[in-house]
Scaffold this motif. Sequence first.
Motif, mmCIF file in Angstrom:
data_model
loop_
_atom_site.group_PDB
_atom_site.id
_atom_site.type_symbol
_atom_site.label_atom_id
_atom_site.label_comp_id
_atom_site.label_asym_id
_atom_site.label_seq_id
_atom_site.Cartn_x
_atom_site.Cartn_y
_atom_site.Cartn_z
ATOM 1 N N ASN A 109 0.837 -1.209 0.000
ATOM 2 C CA ASN A 109 0.000 0.000 0.000
ATOM 3 C C ASN A 109 0.870 1.257 0.000
ATOM 4 N N TYR A 110 2.146 1.091 -0.315
ATOM 5 C CA TYR A 110 3.152 2.161 -0.442
ATOM 6 C C TYR A 110 3.574 2.751 0.900
ATOM 7 N N ALA A 111 2.664 2.819 1.890
ATOM 8 C CA ALA A 111 3.006 3.331 3.226
ATOM 9 C C ALA A 111 3.728 4.672 3.157
ATOM 10 N N VAL A 127 6.194 14.937 -0.832
ATOM 11 C CA VAL A 127 6.981 13.907 -1.500
ATOM 12 C C VAL A 127 8.454 14.052 -1.136
ATOM 13 N N TYR A 128 8.922 15.308 -1.164
ATOM 14 C CA TYR A 128 10.328 15.564 -0.839
ATOM 15 C C TYR A 128 10.681 15.012 0.542
ATOM 16 N N THR A 178 17.369 11.477 -7.423
ATOM 17 C CA THR A 178 16.493 10.300 -7.462
ATOM 18 C C THR A 178 15.137 10.651 -8.065
ATOM 19 N N ALA A 179 14.623 11.816 -7.665
ATOM 20 C CA ALA A 179 13.334 12.249 -8.194
ATOM 21 C C ALA A 179 13.412 12.390 -9.710
ATOM 22 N N LYS A 180 14.553 12.846 -10.183
ATOM 23 C CA LYS A 180 14.734 13.025 -11.624
ATOM 24 C C LYS A 180 14.675 11.671 -12.332
ATOM 25 N N VAL A 181 15.389 10.705 -11.776
ATOM 26 C CA VAL A 181 15.418 9.367 -12.362
ATOM 27 C C VAL A 181 13.995 8.805 -12.467
ATOM 28 N N ARG A 238 5.767 5.306 -7.460
ATOM 29 C CA ARG A 238 7.092 5.824 -7.770
ATOM 30 C C ARG A 238 7.739 6.471 -6.558
ATOM 31 N N VAL A 239 6.926 7.192 -5.778
ATOM 32 C CA VAL A 239 7.482 7.833 -4.585
ATOM 33 C C VAL A 239 7.980 6.763 -3.610
ATOM 34 N N ALA A 240 7.176 5.698 -3.480
ATOM 35 C CA ALA A 240 7.597 4.605 -2.599
ATOM 36 C C ALA A 240 8.918 4.016 -3.075
ATOM 37 N N MET A 241 9.062 3.885 -4.407
ATOM 38 C CA MET A 241 10.325 3.399 -4.978
ATOM 39 C C MET A 241 11.442 4.384 -4.678
#
Lengths: 294, 352
Positions: free
Chosen positions: B84-86, B93-94, B118-121, B142-145
């Motif tokens: 559930n991404y948690a 997000v930052y 990382t955010a760019k990637v 993606r944020v969880a990643m």
Amino acid sequence: MTPRVVFPNRVLPYLLVAPQLAITLVFFYWPAGQALYQSMLKEDPFGLRSKFVWFANFEKVLSDPAYMNSIKVTTVFSLATAIVAMSVALLLAVMADKVVRGKGIYRTLMIWPYAVAPAIAGMLFLFMFNPSIGTLAVLLRKAGFAWDPLLNGTDAMMLVVTAAAWKQISYNFLFFVAGLQAIPKTLIEAAAIDGAGETKRFWTIIFPLLAPTTFFLLVINTTYAFFDTFGIIHAVTGGGPGKSTETLVYKVYNDGFVNLILGDSAAQSVILMVIVIALTAVQFRYVEKKVHYG
Amino acid sequence: MATVDLKDVKKVYAGGIEAVKGVSIAIPDKELCVLVGPSGCGKSTLLRMIAGLEAISSGTVSIDGKVVNEISPTDRDIAMVFQNYALYPHMKVYDNMAYGLRNRGTPKAEIDSRVRSTAKVLELDHLLDRRPRELSGGQRQRVAMGRAIVRNPKVFLFDEPLSNLDAKLRGQMRVEIKNLQRSLGVTSVYVTHDQLEAMTLADILVVMNAGLVEQMGAPLDIYEKPASTFVASFIGAPPMNLMALGRDGGQPHLADGAKLGVEPPAAATTLGFRPEDALVLPPDAKQGGFVLPAVVEAVEPVGAESFLHCAAAGSRILVRVSGRATAKPGDKLAVAANSDKIHWFDASGKRV
């Protein structure tokens, strides 16, 4: 937004809300209107005649140093009660969350104090802390504290705050427990994996996510401290010693029903009404916005 | 960066329920190990034990050669992507991405540069100021990643990270996760119940059933040589056709008494062949080997391929034909399979 439910019948909805409206009208709006009217009346000492004086009662009340003192007392009392009741409840709730065995029993027992009537709670504390016969007062005195709530205003304040907070802790506890359970466990796990220790997790994850509960309780506890603690104060200190625990509500009672200065008392209750409306409005307007996360 | 070694790991819950009954897996550095199995097989419990979220009843878990049984998740230097991404709902997000770095006392400037790169990637750079509730499911994923990657941990743990996404997005993210994992070179453990995800992602595929490892190896090896009937029916979609063999009088035969046409190994009691290995022949085909007369019961055209549901030799089998199927329900035909495409299993379900 949840979809609106519409009653096909035009009369039924009004009938359904009628009892609630009637109760509100009879028990709230009518007395409130009466208070408003009475706050502009001045009675003679024998209660035979009264005169319409516009805002003279308000002017008198607001320029009275005893009233200013009462505002101060109420502020100290409410803040102390809310803070003590909420922080102790939060601590207990966090601890109860960790209990594995007998969780249900533990929680049930924690809720019992809420069932105790305010006056009874007050009496309990009055006896426990009575300087001549109180068990805990003896212990305090033995520990070197000159404990005397009957003469010392600060001691009296501490006593009523303790009694008032004690009674409210159960209620707060219940909501904090529910609030803690609503926080997804994976968030705590994610924070643990993210390298946050227990204390850090509490302050950076749990506490901010409890904010809606905390806010709700803040409103409830302030209202409680303002109004529902009358019984405790009446039973424990009667507003004394001197006027050191005379809260606004208690003063309304004292001036109106003991001293029979009805106009002053009514003016005070109107001011009290305005204060609480303003307080709640401010809380909802400025605090609530910041505490909800989707 | 790190190897992950599980030695005879067991999990017994308070009620005496054994969720994991002794699992040993060695994951070499930089490889992605997928744990796959039906729900309740213990794969998530195993992952949570590697993470330190679940106590290990017996056995050892080692990360980078060091036994971590008694080390708290806080200090294991792992990152986990939850189903559930948690995401922390009250943080932008930052801050979600920076949280783990801050907890470890990383200098502010370094946090900033790492979060931003990382955010760019992950193409999240324009979302850094949003809160999780303002993001779509894919963006949250993606944020969880990102939160996992930014920490540069020794091990990535994925707990069914794609199961909340729609099919199209899932396909995209699957490729992306594989590419990221390979380019970052971080040893990973990935839990899923989706055999397609398992096949495409894994360097090492571990098929679990009822708390035990059924089979472990390269995905295609497992596909080609399933170790048991369980694996055979779990890996590959649609699953392998399995037919019971009778053996009275020494002559092996199928449920309806039909002869096999091939000689099974002595211990074999089940025959299996994959729908994609089946050949469709005309009903009167005179051919040796394994040939079954069959009646088509239903046809499922998918586009590039079609599936024929057939009744043959007292059981139901599935046959894949490429393109548009000419057969119609009720048609008679013969289904054949080359002997090297036939799998044999013994009475306990093990491959023979």
